[in-house]
Design a protein around this motif. Sequence first.
Motif, PDB file in Angstrom:
ATOM      1  N   TYR A  27     -10.922  -1.685  11.795  1.00  0.00           N
ATOM      2  CA  TYR A  27     -11.224  -1.671  13.203  1.00  0.00           C
ATOM      3  C   TYR A  27     -10.101  -0.792  13.319  1.00  0.00           C
ATOM      4  N   TYR A  28      -9.491  -1.393  13.684  1.00  0.00           N
ATOM      5  CA  TYR A  28      -8.090  -1.430  14.858  1.00  0.00           C
ATOM      6  C   TYR A  28      -7.670  -0.271  14.454  1.00  0.00           C
ATOM      7  N   ILE A  29      -7.546  -0.155  12.859  1.00  0.00           N
ATOM      8  CA  ILE A  29      -6.511   0.949  11.924  1.00  0.00           C
ATOM      9  C   ILE A  29      -7.645   2.422  12.070  1.00  0.00           C
ATOM     10  N   GLU A  30      -8.374   1.985  11.467  1.00  0.00           N
ATOM     11  CA  GLU A  30      -9.802   3.310  11.801  1.00  0.00           C
ATOM     12  C   GLU A  30      -9.794   3.894  12.688  1.00  0.00           C
ATOM     13  N   HIS A  31      -9.983   3.407  14.368  1.00  0.00           N
ATOM     14  CA  HIS A  31     -10.089   4.181  15.201  1.00  0.00           C
ATOM     15  C   HIS A  31      -8.819   4.111  16.262  1.00  0.00           C
ATOM     16  N   ASP A  32      -7.330   3.915  15.447  1.00  0.00           N
ATOM     17  CA  ASP A  32      -5.951   5.062  15.718  1.00  0.00           C
ATOM     18  C   ASP A  32      -5.921   3.810  16.961  1.00  0.00           C
ATOM     19  N   LEU A  33      -6.075   2.134  17.020  1.00  0.00           N
ATOM     20  CA  LEU A  33      -5.344   1.173  17.992  1.00  0.00           C
ATOM     21  C   LEU A  33      -4.904   0.312  17.166  1.00  0.00           C
ATOM     22  N   LEU A  34      -3.704  -0.234  18.163  1.00  0.00           N
ATOM     23  CA  LEU A  34      -2.838  -1.001  18.004  1.00  0.00           C
ATOM     24  C   LEU A  34      -3.378  -2.413  18.093  1.00  0.00           C
ATOM     25  N   TRP A  35      -3.024  -3.170  17.068  1.00  0.00           N
ATOM     26  CA  TRP A  35      -2.932  -4.886  17.256  1.00  0.00           C
ATOM     27  C   TRP A  35      -2.120  -5.067  18.204  1.00  0.00           C
ATOM     28  N   GLN A  36      -2.311  -6.019  18.339  1.00  0.00           N
ATOM     29  CA  GLN A  36      -0.972  -6.607  19.707  1.00  0.00           C
ATOM     30  C   GLN A  36      -1.362  -8.521  19.453  1.00  0.00           C
ATOM     31  N   ASP A  37      -0.626  -9.165  18.826  1.00  0.00           N
ATOM     32  CA  ASP A  37      -0.579 -10.495  18.961  1.00  0.00           C
ATOM     33  C   ASP A  37      -0.416 -11.514  20.008  1.00  0.00           C
TER      34      ASP A  37
END
Length: 147
Positions: A27-37
């Motif tokens: 979902y992060y990739i599809e919505h161009d969001l950056l996952w941050q640990d």
Amino acid sequence: MKYEWREATDRDLEFARDLTRRNMLRYYIEHDLLWQDQAFDVGWKGRENRLIMQGDRRVGYVSLSRDARALYIREIQVVEAFRGQGAGSWAIDQVFAMACRERRPALRLTVFENNPARALYERKGLQVAGKDECFFRMQRDVNGPAL
């Protein structure tokens, strides 16, 4: 299947972070969001976290926060092998019961607009209360109709 709660500890952080990343990265990739640990870890430390257990197995977790208006599910994640077996439904029921006991006006959560978990939330009485970018804000009023 029988589920139980267990308070999460710092030792459960890695399990929760990895599970959330696995479940949500698409979902992060599809919505161009950056996952941050690091952002996940900060959120984890500031919330009440409970593991969904089946015996001694961690099958998921819930992360909660509160304010005067509601009890918020910030994260609800279930291990893929246990999806469709009632763990998520059970956890939502437990959290709604908490909201009732605490006399919170509502239970709220946010879900990606294209996440099929939205159907579960709707079955559990949460309704779309608004939309922000790629998310739906959902709510179930504590004094609303019983399910």
